[in-house]
Design a protein around this motif. Sequence first.
Motif, PDB file in Angstrom:
ATOM      1  N   ASP A  84      10.924   4.067  -1.396  1.00 61.30           N
ATOM      2  CA  ASP A  84      10.727   5.522  -1.445  1.00 61.30           C
ATOM      3  C   ASP A  84       9.444   5.951  -0.729  1.00 61.30           C
ATOM      4  N   PHE A  85       8.521   4.989  -0.562  1.00 62.04           N
ATOM      5  CA  PHE A  85       7.236   5.333   0.042  1.00 62.04           C
ATOM      6  C   PHE A  85       7.214   5.072   1.548  1.00 62.04           C
ATOM      7  N   ILE A  86       8.277   4.441   2.069  1.00 60.73           N
ATOM      8  CA  ILE A  86       8.296   4.109   3.503  1.00 60.73           C
ATOM      9  C   ILE A  86       8.102   5.356   4.375  1.00 60.73           C
ATOM     10  N   PRO A  87       8.806   6.479   4.095  1.00 61.10           N
ATOM     11  CA  PRO A  87       8.582   7.661   4.942  1.00 61.10           C
ATOM     12  C   PRO A  87       7.163   8.229   4.854  1.00 61.10           C
ATOM     13  N   MET A  88       6.394   7.778   3.869  1.00 61.25           N
ATOM     14  CA  MET A  88       5.049   8.334   3.672  1.00 61.25           C
ATOM     15  C   MET A  88       3.949   7.415   4.208  1.00 61.25           C
ATOM     16  N   LEU A  89       4.346   6.250   4.726  1.00 57.84           N
ATOM     17  CA  LEU A  89       3.341   5.231   5.060  1.00 57.84           C
ATOM     18  C   LEU A  89       2.334   5.688   6.113  1.00 57.84           C
ATOM     19  N   HIS A  90       2.752   6.620   6.977  1.00 59.17           N
ATOM     20  CA  HIS A  90       1.842   7.088   8.032  1.00 59.17           C
ATOM     21  C   HIS A  90       0.791   8.045   7.487  1.00 59.17           C
ATOM     22  N   LYS A  91       0.983   8.509   6.267  1.00 57.54           N
ATOM     23  CA  LYS A  91       0.045   9.493   5.710  1.00 57.54           C
ATOM     24  C   LYS A  91      -1.233   8.808   5.246  1.00 57.54           C
ATOM     25  N   HIS A  92      -2.327   9.550   5.406  1.00 58.66           N
ATOM     26  CA  HIS A  92      -3.637   9.013   5.069  1.00 58.66           C
ATOM     27  C   HIS A  92      -3.687   8.552   3.606  1.00 58.66           C
ATOM     28  N   GLY A  93      -4.107   7.316   3.406  1.00 57.76           N
ATOM     29  CA  GLY A  93      -4.371   6.827   2.051  1.00 57.76           C
ATOM     30  C   GLY A  93      -3.185   6.203   1.333  1.00 57.76           C
ATOM     31  N   VAL A  94      -1.980   6.338   1.876  1.00 54.92           N
ATOM     32  CA  VAL A  94      -0.803   5.853   1.141  1.00 54.92           C
ATOM     33  C   VAL A  94      -0.784   4.316   1.081  1.00 54.92           C
ATOM     34  N   LEU A  95      -1.008   3.669   2.236  1.00 58.03           N
ATOM     35  CA  LEU A  95      -0.952   2.193   2.255  1.00 58.03           C
ATOM     36  C   LEU A  95      -2.049   1.564   1.384  1.00 58.03           C
ATOM     37  N   PRO A  96      -3.321   2.016   1.511  1.00 60.92           N
ATOM     38  CA  PRO A  96      -4.349   1.449   0.619  1.00 60.92           C
ATOM     39  C   PRO A  96      -4.012   1.652  -0.854  1.00 60.92           C
ATOM     40  N   TRP A  97      -3.415   2.818  -1.175  1.00 62.84           N
ATOM     41  CA  TRP A  97      -3.037   3.088  -2.572  1.00 62.84           C
ATOM     42  C   TRP A  97      -1.962   2.104  -3.027  1.00 62.84           C
ATOM     43  N   LEU A  98      -0.961   1.871  -2.163  1.00 62.18           N
ATOM     44  CA  LEU A  98       0.113   0.932  -2.528  1.00 62.18           C
ATOM     45  C   LEU A  98      -0.449  -0.473  -2.757  1.00 62.18           C
ATOM     46  N   LEU A  99      -1.385  -0.885  -1.894  1.00 60.39           N
ATOM     47  CA  LEU A  99      -1.976  -2.223  -2.038  1.00 60.39           C
ATOM     48  C   LEU A  99      -2.790  -2.308  -3.331  1.00 60.39           C
ATOM     49  N   ARG A 100      -3.477  -1.216  -3.624  1.00 55.89           N
ATOM     50  CA  ARG A 100      -4.320  -1.216  -4.829  1.00 55.89           C
ATOM     51  C   ARG A 100      -3.465  -1.304  -6.090  1.00 55.89           C
ATOM     52  N   ILE A 101      -2.378  -0.537  -6.143  1.00 51.89           N
ATOM     53  CA  ILE A 101      -1.577  -0.559  -7.378  1.00 51.89           C
ATOM     54  C   ILE A 101      -0.783  -1.870  -7.491  1.00 51.89           C
ATOM     55  N   ALA A 102      -0.482  -2.495  -6.325  1.00 45.36           N
ATOM     56  CA  ALA A 102       0.199  -3.803  -6.381  1.00 45.36           C
ATOM     57  C   ALA A 102      -0.711  -4.842  -7.043  1.00 45.36           C
ATOM     58  N   ARG A 103      -2.009  -4.743  -6.775  1.00 51.11           N
ATOM     59  CA  ARG A 103      -2.965  -5.707  -7.350  1.00 51.11           C
ATOM     60  C   ARG A 103      -3.043  -5.591  -8.869  1.00 51.11           C
ATOM     61  N   VAL A 104      -2.780  -4.410  -9.417  1.00 58.75           N
ATOM     62  CA  VAL A 104      -2.840  -4.257 -10.884  1.00 58.75           C
ATOM     63  C   VAL A 104      -1.447  -4.300 -11.524  1.00 58.75           C
ATOM     64  N   GLY A 105      -0.473  -4.798 -10.751  1.00 59.23           N
ATOM     65  CA  GLY A 105       0.811  -5.117 -11.369  1.00 59.23           C
ATOM     66  C   GLY A 105       1.903  -4.077 -11.222  1.00 59.23           C
ATOM     67  N   ALA A 106       1.759  -3.152 -10.253  1.00 57.52           N
ATOM     68  CA  ALA A 106       2.737  -2.061 -10.134  1.00 57.52           C
ATOM     69  C   ALA A 106       4.150  -2.556  -9.835  1.00 57.52           C
ATOM     70  N   THR A 107       4.269  -3.738  -9.226  1.00 58.71           N
ATOM     71  CA  THR A 107       5.609  -4.212  -8.856  1.00 58.71           C
ATOM     72  C   THR A 107       6.234  -5.096  -9.934  1.00 58.71           C
ATOM     73  N   ARG A 108       5.516  -5.299 -11.025  1.00 60.61           N
ATOM     74  CA  ARG A 108       6.071  -6.161 -12.082  1.00 60.61           C
ATOM     75  C   ARG A 108       7.198  -5.453 -12.819  1.00 60.61           C
ATOM     76  N   SER A 109       8.108  -6.250 -13.314  1.00 64.94           N
ATOM     77  CA  SER A 109       9.237  -5.708 -14.062  1.00 64.94           C
ATOM     78  C   SER A 109       8.998  -5.980 -15.550  1.00 64.94           C
ATOM     79  N   LEU A 110       8.718  -4.937 -16.305  1.00 62.63           N
ATOM     80  CA  LEU A 110       8.352  -5.088 -17.715  1.00 62.63           C
ATOM     81  C   LEU A 110       9.201  -4.184 -18.592  1.00 62.63           C
ATOM     82  N   SER A 111       9.324  -4.563 -19.844  1.00 60.74           N
ATOM     83  CA  SER A 111      10.044  -3.700 -20.783  1.00 60.74           C
ATOM     84  C   SER A 111       9.456  -3.883 -22.179  1.00 60.74           C
ATOM     85  N   ILE A 112       9.731  -2.906 -23.047  1.00 59.40           N
ATOM     86  CA  ILE A 112       9.400  -3.041 -24.469  1.00 59.40           C
ATOM     87  C   ILE A 112      10.711  -2.917 -25.230  1.00 59.40           C
ATOM     88  N   ASP A 113      11.186  -4.048 -25.733  1.00 57.19           N
ATOM     89  CA  ASP A 113      12.517  -4.061 -26.360  1.00 57.19           C
ATOM     90  C   ASP A 113      12.538  -3.382 -27.718  1.00 57.19           C
TER      91      ASP A 113
END
Length: 224
Positions: A84-113
């Motif tokens: 969903d963020f691919i069309p926004m990658l050219h915008k200022h700050g989007v890529l650094p933000w994506l890298l930053r949130i990936a470092r704190v686990g944004a891509t992890r798959s979690l649940s609370i059963d």
Amino acid sequence: MRDGDALTLIDGGYPGDVSAVEYAINSLGRSPEDVQGMLLTHAHIDHMGAIVSFHERYRTPVFTDPTEVAHARRDYLEQAKGKDFIPMLHKHGVLPWLLRIARVGATRSLSIDDAQAFGSSGPLDLPGAPVPVATHGHTSGHSAYHLPQHGVVITGDALVTAHALSKVDGPQLLPQVFDHGKQDTVAALDHLAVLNAETIVPGHGPVVSMHISAAVEQARGRSR
Ligand SMILES: [Zn+2]
């Protein structure tokens, strides 16, 4: 949220933020065991991530809107995906933000059963007696929390005051990529506008001192 010696934790940040949550609790002179319950505004990873780790570590119960329980279980997912963020990658700050949130686990798959639905209306039996305010839209079961005795509303992502991907500061809705239903998100502002609250604690951005009805007007204006 502190009420005497007892605490209620509302949202917790990304999975990698759990030590910051523990630090914040310790800085209040309390310990994680003093948290009697945790409330989710909604089950997005940047709000639920640290709650999952905290729940596993301390077995603290987790409550959320009845509609959001299945989202917390990950029976379905209403969250922006990487593509969903691919069309926004050219915008200022989007890529650094994506890298930053990936470092704190944004891509992890979690649940609370075992997330629990809170009661239908009125103050919850938790420290601070927060009153849920159904603000369905950002996710199908999003909830804000009102503290009427203090004139405070915790708005989660129903209304924010800044975001890394927003160019403006002040009351606003999140960039549309984050909302499950834009129309419902705008409509949910009606449920915030009627509250008596002069202090707004948002899911993103700084705490703001202004009446929630004025903040809603600003957010509405910016969403057009
Ligand atoms: Zn969200």
